[in-house]
Design a protein around this motif. Structure first.
Motif, PDB file in Angstrom:
ATOM      1  N   THR A  10      35.407  33.689  37.234  1.00 22.32           N
ATOM      2  CA  THR A  10      34.138  33.952  37.896  1.00 22.32           C
ATOM      3  C   THR A  10      34.298  33.791  39.388  1.00 22.32           C
ATOM      4  O   THR A  10      35.232  33.176  39.871  1.00 22.32           O
ATOM      5  N   GLY A  11      33.383  34.362  40.123  1.00 20.25           N
ATOM      6  CA  GLY A  11      33.383  34.193  41.573  1.00 20.25           C
ATOM      7  C   GLY A  11      34.431  35.027  42.258  1.00 20.25           C
ATOM      8  O   GLY A  11      34.988  35.950  41.684  1.00 20.25           O
ATOM      9  N   MET A  12      34.681  34.659  43.482  1.00 22.08           N
ATOM     10  CA  MET A  12      35.504  35.472  44.357  1.00 22.08           C
ATOM     11  C   MET A  12      36.981  35.131  44.196  1.00 22.08           C
ATOM     12  O   MET A  12      37.349  33.965  44.074  1.00 22.08           O
ATOM     13  N   LEU A  13      37.825  36.161  44.173  1.00 22.79           N
ATOM     14  CA  LEU A  13      39.265  35.905  44.076  1.00 22.79           C
ATOM     15  C   LEU A  13      39.786  35.409  45.413  1.00 22.79           C
ATOM     16  O   LEU A  13      39.444  35.944  46.464  1.00 22.79           O
ATOM     17  N   GLU A  14      40.637  34.409  45.370  1.00 22.40           N
ATOM     18  CA  GLU A  14      41.191  33.793  46.569  1.00 22.40           C
ATOM     19  C   GLU A  14      42.612  34.337  46.791  1.00 22.40           C
ATOM     20  O   GLU A  14      43.531  33.987  46.064  1.00 22.40           O
TER      21      GLU A  14
END
Ligand SMILES: Nc1ncnc2c1ncn2[C@@H]1O[C@H](COP(=O)(O)OP(=O)(O)OP(=O)(O)O)[C@@H](O)[C@H]1O
Ligand SMILES: [Mg+2]
Length: 203
Positions: free
Chosen positions: A3-7
């Motif tokens: 979930t969320g933004m890929l780093e």
């Protein structure tokens, strides 16, 4: 896919062209994330439109990495594709790399030539239209007994409604024109290398 933004970091970077950075997908090392870093939005739009067209046609993904959609990253919107790897796990290198370093890879040349002939035959049989074919946009996947060539960039027809996309006879003519230009480009780029002319002649 998490979930969320890929780093994405300098650690995950595996390749960089003029327009995009290519990173190993942080949650799946068999995939890569491509992020536009310099004026590539139009190419990305065209690439994704053509990918959707090929997905609807239900082609076999022999010569192109599969496309899995887009994900947000810390450096901008990313497009997720298969990351092509050799059978030892290393990220596959470009055709340009092998031709630049021909001296060290003489033994691979017949196999690379064979995989290029296979690529051309596959493009024709599935009527896959590319933009300009360049050795920096093809990777050579090394497998135990053979090599395999895939096109990793500059895929698509500038006009999805072009007759060549729908009528294989016209598609074939277009692919053959692209292939002749590709061979001419190889001659220009690599003809100072003695072994290359014989190689190109048989493509
Ligand atoms: N699916 C992939 N599998 C393995 N390596 C890849 C893949 N996609 C890209 N690469 C590597 O990353 C490099 C840059 O990718 P790509 O060609 O997509 O970027 P670009 O900026 O669009 O290139 P260009 O300079 O041609 O516009 C490639 O030359 C290749 O070495
Ligand atoms: Mg490229």
């Amino acid at each position: 896919m998490g979930t969320g933004m890929l780093e994405l970091t300098s650690e995950s970077l595996v390749g960089k062209g003029l327009h995009r950075e290519v990173h190993v997908h942080p949650n799946d090392s068999s995939k890569c994330v491509k992020v536009v870093v310099l004026r590539g939005e139009e190419e990305t739009r065209r690439e994704q439109a053509y990918y959707h067209f090929l997905q609807r046609k239900n082609i076999e993904w022999v010569s192109l990495p599969r496309f899995y959609g887009n994900e947000e990253t810390n450096i901008g919107p990313g497009a997720v594709f298969d990351l092509i790897r050799d059978d030892d796990g290393q990220v596959s290198k470009t055709l340009e790399f092998y031709l630049d370093n021909l001296e060290s890879y003489q033994a691979l040349i017949p196999s690379i030539a064979e995989s290029l002939r296979f690529l051309k035959a596959d493009l024709i049989s599935q009527n896959i239209i590319t933009m300009t074919l360049k050795p920096k946009n093809m990777v050579i996947q090394r497998l135990s007994q053979q090599t395999h060539c895939l096109i990793i960039d500059n895929i698509g027809n500038s006009d999805v409604l072009a007759i060549s996309s729908y009528i294989p006879y016209f598609g074939r003519l277009k692919i053959e024109r692209k292939w002749d230009k590709f061979k001419a480009l190889l001659v220009r780029q690599f003809s100072h290398k003695l072994a290359i002319n014989d190689f190109i002649e048989h493509l």
